[in-house]
Design an enzyme around this catalytic site. Structure first.
Site, PDB file in Angstrom:
ATOM      1  CE  LYS A 173      -4.835 -18.285 -18.243  1.00 32.79           C
ATOM      2  NZ  LYS A 173      -6.351 -19.260 -18.765  1.00 32.79           N
ATOM      3  CE  LYS A 242      -9.294 -18.347 -26.200  1.00 34.91           C
ATOM      4  NZ  LYS A 242      -9.897 -18.983 -24.018  1.00 34.91           N
TER       5      LYS A 242
END
Length: 297
Positions: A173, A242
């Protein structure tokens, strides 16, 4: 009798995912600190409770979709957290994007307490969560993946068991979102430069979408957001930032110098500081437009 499901984190992703489980006639207990999200969850037929601890105590499967590793760690590992109050044998599924080490830590702690854990980050954004077309990248024990297969089939379209390491899905991911960071800035720069030369963004998109410059991020950012002057977050700049920081940490640990990737953290930090942090990531275009001084298409 169907399992009792729990969902903690009823935000932009978690709420539509939990609603899709309710539509599949599951009993779903939910918790979020946001009162409006709780109202929406209850209105859809969910059972809202007062704490994450109550979700853990009630349910056979507990799912989480939370914004940062710090929040995930608190919800799972604090004194009132999931791991310390879940029923023995409970399956924990974390759909959040965290640092890989946290996945591994949660897996180890859960297993020691007689619980099961899957790290299962998702890709597809809010639209994918609403339409149940998410891609789910799962790491953990094969039998646990198989027991969750029906749930994955309800909330997503493509799920992959990538290995017994609980963090392998997260690693993939983060690589995915590293590429998203590249593409999002590339789309912004390409459109701005084209406009500066008098080429309308619609014309550019029509040609490039039938050329090697085509990408799903170009389609997403332009057609769904930029063309409609809509920057409500499907995936915010802050969340992308992030994930890019986590990808950089992963690269540092692997001893790999990312020639472009290392610059992306600074770039999206600047975009957030310009005031676009809570906007969709496609607002990279607005950020660059400020400095290019051109009229919006």
């Amino acid at each position: 009798m169907k399992e009792k499901l729990g969902f903690i984190g009823l935000g932009n992703m978690g709420l539509p995912m939990s609603i899709n489980l309710l539509k599949a006639n599951y009993q779903v207990y939910g918790f979020d600190t946001n009162a409006k999200a709780m109202e929406q969850f209850r209105a859809a037929g969910g059972i809202g409770v007062e704490t994450a601890k109550e979700v853990a105590q009630q349910c056979d499967v507990v799912m989480t979709s939370l914004p940062t590793p710090q929040v995930v760690e608190m919800v799972y590992q604090s004194e009132q957290g999931i791991i310390h109050h879940a029923k023995k044998g409970c399956l924990l599924i974390d759909f959040s994007t965290v640092n890989p080490e946290l996945n591994d830590s949660l897996y180890k702690e859960a297993k020691a307490l007689g619980l099961r854990y899957l790290g299962a980050p998702v890709s597809g954004g809010v639209i994918g969560a609403v339409n149940a077309t998410l891609t789910i990248m799962v790491g953990g024990d094969k039998e646990d993946y198989e027991s969750a297969a029906k749930i994955f089939g309800i909330v997503g379209k493509n799920s992959y068991h990538l290995g017994i390491s609980s963090s392998v899905g997260t690693r993939i991911k983060l690589l995915n979102n590293l590429m998203i960071g590249f593409y999002t800035e590339a789309v912004a720069e390409t459109i701005i430069l084209g406009e500066k030369m008098g080429i309308h963004a619609d014309v550019l998109y029509e040609v490039l979408s039938n050329s090697y410059g085509q990408s799903r991020i170009y389609e997403r950012n332009y057609v769904e957001y930029m063309k409609n002057d809509n920057y409500e977050p499907g995936f915010s700049t802050n969340l992308l930032l992030k994930d890019l920081k986590l990808a950089k940490e992963m690269a540092d640990e692997a001893g790999v110098s990312l020639r472009i990737g290392e610059k992306l953290v600074d770039l999206y930090s600047e975009i957030a500081q310009q005031g676009y942090g809570e906007n969709d990531m496609s607002a990279a275009y607005l950020s660059l437009k400020e400095t290019a001084k051109i009229e919006q298409f």
